[in-house]
Design a protein around this motif. Structure first.
Motif, PDB file in Angstrom:
ATOM      1  N   ASP A  51       0.826  -1.210   0.000  1.00  0.00           N
ATOM      2  CA  ASP A  51       0.000   0.000   0.000  1.00  0.00           C
ATOM      3  C   ASP A  51       0.862   1.263   0.000  1.00  0.00           C
ATOM      4  OD1 ASP A  51      -2.321  -1.467  -0.041  1.00  0.00           O
ATOM      5  OD2 ASP A  51      -2.680  -1.305   2.113  1.00  0.00           O
ATOM      6  N   ASP A  54       1.752   2.038  -3.496  1.00  0.00           N
ATOM      7  CA  ASP A  54       0.641   2.168  -4.428  1.00  0.00           C
ATOM      8  C   ASP A  54       0.910   3.322  -5.398  1.00  0.00           C
ATOM      9  OD1 ASP A  54      -2.401   1.467  -4.940  1.00  0.00           O
ATOM     10  OD2 ASP A  54      -2.231   3.666  -4.921  1.00  0.00           O
ATOM     11  N   LEU A  94      -6.928   3.251  -1.559  1.00  0.00           N
ATOM     12  CA  LEU A  94      -6.471   3.678  -0.236  1.00  0.00           C
ATOM     13  C   LEU A  94      -7.369   4.820   0.221  1.00  0.00           C
ATOM     14  CD1 LEU A  94      -2.605   3.672  -0.811  1.00  0.00           C
ATOM     15  CD2 LEU A  94      -3.962   1.968   0.403  1.00  0.00           C
TER      16      LEU A  94
END
Length: 105
Positions: A51, A54, A94
């Motif tokens: 993440d 990302d 996210l």
């Protein structure tokens, strides 16, 4: 002339100097005018590496020069004499957040 509302959706994270957006919005708004911001607000330091990297909202995003959290947005708003009235968050992929503030004089 002065405006009642300034909208900035996914702008601040792309600016070299995000405070310039708040400075400009402040001069454009009438007393009691509203500012609506929306920016990615993932808690990147506490997320898994995938993440963090990302390409849309993480550190690997080439277009994002700044990263925010709800707390840092609130501090920016207060610094430029805006009062936070409401906020929301939603995950895509996210966390993103929206913030409604009023210009205080």
């Amino acid at each position: 002339s002065r405006y009642d509302l300034v909208l900035a959706y996914h702008v601040m994270e792309h600016l070299d100097r995000p405070s310039s957006l708040l400075e400009r919005a402040r001069t454009m708004l009438r007393p009691g005018g509203h500012l609506v911001l929306e920016v990615p607000v993932p808690d990147l330091p506490h997320l898994p590496l995938s993440d963090k990297l990302d390409s849309k909202a993480g550190y690997a995003s080439l277009g994002h020069t700044h990263f925010f959290t709800p707390d840092t947005i609130k501090k920016y708003l207060e610094r430029f004499h805006f009062r936070l009235l409401a906020s929301y968050t939603y995950p895509t992929p996210l966390l993103h957040g929206g913030f409604l503030a009023v210009k205080e004089d």
